[in-house]
Design a protein around this motif. Sequence first.
Motif, PDB file in Angstrom:
ATOM      1  N   ALA A  40      49.807  41.356  45.247  1.00 22.43           N
ATOM      2  CA  ALA A  40      50.008  42.137  46.470  1.00 22.43           C
ATOM      3  C   ALA A  40      50.844  43.380  46.169  1.00 22.43           C
ATOM      4  O   ALA A  40      51.634  43.390  45.219  1.00 22.43           O
ATOM      5  N   PRO A  41      50.699  44.434  46.965  1.00 20.27           N
ATOM      6  CA  PRO A  41      51.520  45.628  46.753  1.00 20.27           C
ATOM      7  C   PRO A  41      52.988  45.317  46.975  1.00 20.27           C
ATOM      8  O   PRO A  41      53.353  44.460  47.782  1.00 20.27           O
ATOM      9  N   GLY A  42      53.824  46.018  46.254  1.00 21.75           N
ATOM     10  CA  GLY A  42      55.265  45.837  46.393  1.00 21.75           C
ATOM     11  C   GLY A  42      55.971  47.176  46.395  1.00 21.75           C
ATOM     12  O   GLY A  42      55.331  48.225  46.520  1.00 21.75           O
ATOM     13  N   ARG A  43      57.271  47.156  46.274  1.00 22.96           N
ATOM     14  CA  ARG A  43      58.043  48.389  46.272  1.00 22.96           C
ATOM     15  C   ARG A  43      57.608  49.273  45.088  1.00 22.96           C
ATOM     16  O   ARG A  43      57.697  48.860  43.932  1.00 22.96           O
ATOM     17  N   ALA A  44      57.110  50.477  45.408  1.00 18.55           N
ATOM     18  CA  ALA A  44      56.670  51.447  44.391  1.00 18.55           C
ATOM     19  C   ALA A  44      55.564  50.882  43.499  1.00 18.55           C
ATOM     20  O   ALA A  44      55.427  51.266  42.331  1.00 18.55           O
ATOM     21  N   ARG A  45      54.745  49.952  44.036  1.00 19.03           N
ATOM     22  CA  ARG A  45      53.677  49.361  43.233  1.00 19.03           C
ATOM     23  C   ARG A  45      52.440  49.140  44.102  1.00 19.03           C
ATOM     24  O   ARG A  45      52.524  48.519  45.162  1.00 19.03           O
ATOM     25  N   ALA A  46      51.324  49.670  43.675  1.00 15.76           N
ATOM     26  CA  ALA A  46      50.076  49.466  44.396  1.00 15.76           C
ATOM     27  C   ALA A  46      49.542  48.060  44.135  1.00 15.76           C
ATOM     28  O   ALA A  46      49.973  47.379  43.189  1.00 15.76           O
ATOM     29  N   MET A  47      48.611  47.624  44.990  1.00 12.48           N
ATOM     30  CA  MET A  47      47.959  46.335  44.756  1.00 12.48           C
ATOM     31  C   MET A  47      47.264  46.355  43.395  1.00 12.48           C
ATOM     32  O   MET A  47      46.693  47.368  42.985  1.00 12.48           O
ATOM     33  N   ARG A  48      47.325  45.232  42.701  1.00 12.14           N
ATOM     34  CA  ARG A  48      46.695  45.129  41.389  1.00 12.14           C
ATOM     35  C   ARG A  48      45.590  44.081  41.449  1.00 12.14           C
ATOM     36  O   ARG A  48      45.838  42.918  41.762  1.00 12.14           O
ATOM     37  N   VAL A  49      44.365  44.536  41.150  1.00  9.25           N
ATOM     38  CA  VAL A  49      43.197  43.665  41.184  1.00  9.25           C
ATOM     39  C   VAL A  49      42.568  43.642  39.801  1.00  9.25           C
ATOM     40  O   VAL A  49      42.226  44.688  39.245  1.00  9.25           O
ATOM     41  N   ASN A  50      42.418  42.471  39.232  1.00  8.75           N
ATOM     42  CA  ASN A  50      41.839  42.340  37.900  1.00  8.75           C
ATOM     43  C   ASN A  50      40.371  42.765  37.917  1.00  8.75           C
ATOM     44  O   ASN A  50      39.626  42.435  38.832  1.00  8.75           O
ATOM     45  N   HIS A  51      39.940  43.477  36.893  1.00 10.05           N
ATOM     46  CA  HIS A  51      38.586  44.021  36.894  1.00 10.05           C
ATOM     47  C   HIS A  51      37.542  43.028  36.412  1.00 10.05           C
ATOM     48  O   HIS A  51      36.345  43.263  36.556  1.00 10.05           O
ATOM     49  N   THR A  52      37.953  41.918  35.829  1.00  8.56           N
ATOM     50  CA  THR A  52      36.988  40.908  35.392  1.00  8.56           C
ATOM     51  C   THR A  52      36.942  39.778  36.416  1.00  8.56           C
ATOM     52  O   THR A  52      37.959  39.398  36.993  1.00  8.56           O
ATOM     53  N   TYR A  53      35.758  39.245  36.633  1.00  6.49           N
ATOM     54  CA  TYR A  53      35.586  38.217  37.663  1.00  6.49           C
ATOM     55  C   TYR A  53      34.382  37.341  37.355  1.00  6.49           C
ATOM     56  O   TYR A  53      33.507  37.697  36.561  1.00  6.49           O
ATOM     57  N   GLY A  54      34.358  36.175  38.009  1.00  7.85           N
ATOM     58  CA  GLY A  54      33.201  35.303  37.966  1.00  7.85           C
ATOM     59  C   GLY A  54      32.409  35.447  39.248  1.00  7.85           C
ATOM     60  O   GLY A  54      32.983  35.618  40.326  1.00  7.85           O
ATOM     61  N   ARG A  55      31.113  35.407  39.140  1.00  5.68           N
ATOM     62  CA  ARG A  55      30.257  35.569  40.315  1.00  5.68           C
ATOM     63  C   ARG A  55      30.064  34.235  41.033  1.00  5.68           C
ATOM     64  O   ARG A  55      29.726  33.234  40.411  1.00  5.68           O
TER      65      ARG A  55
END
Length: 220
Positions: A40-55
Amino acid sequence: MRNRARRTWQGEPLGADEYVISADEKTSVQARCRCHSTLAPGRARAMRVNHTYGRGGALADLAAYDVHAAQVSGRCEKTTGIEPFMNLVSQVMSKEPYASAKRVFWVVDNGSSHRGRKAADRLSAAFPNAILVHTPVHASWLNQVEIFFSVVQRKVVSPNDFTDLAQVRDRLRAFEDRYNATAQPFQWRFTTSDLDDLLARLDRRTSADRQEESSVALAA
């Protein structure tokens, strides 16, 4: 199309027992399970979403939006098509106030699930008080349900991080319940006059482009 305030059809005002439903399908809502948990986004940090995933598969989200009451009736299907769309129609038309309404106008685009005269006849045969109304070709953005789908895209399925399709389905239906509890009708300001003006400008631009092309061809 008719705007929210006027409630008219072919120049005549709609009665209290007449309704307008804007309907469409949101295709290929996927379940993508990220290989690492989304932060989740935090102080001075954007949300981070991993680019690899399972379908985890995909489904279609169908929605019928009452443009004057701002109420949505939705369902999930494995795919789009005539049968899934008619399932949505049956879900809506089998309950009040639509079941006993004088007329219920279903505004749709020209997608294959509800295209042409056959689709209109199919709808009226199943529900005599239902009238299918098509938006102009290539103008599905005029359909107000598209605004609702844009909200769904931003608030429900972005970022796409679901373990399976059951979680996607549960999230969509939970959001529908919350939306119906608080929503207000969209302030629909794009009128038929605006549409006529837009089409006239496009026609003038097309004519000018053709004249320019003809002049270039003659000069060559």
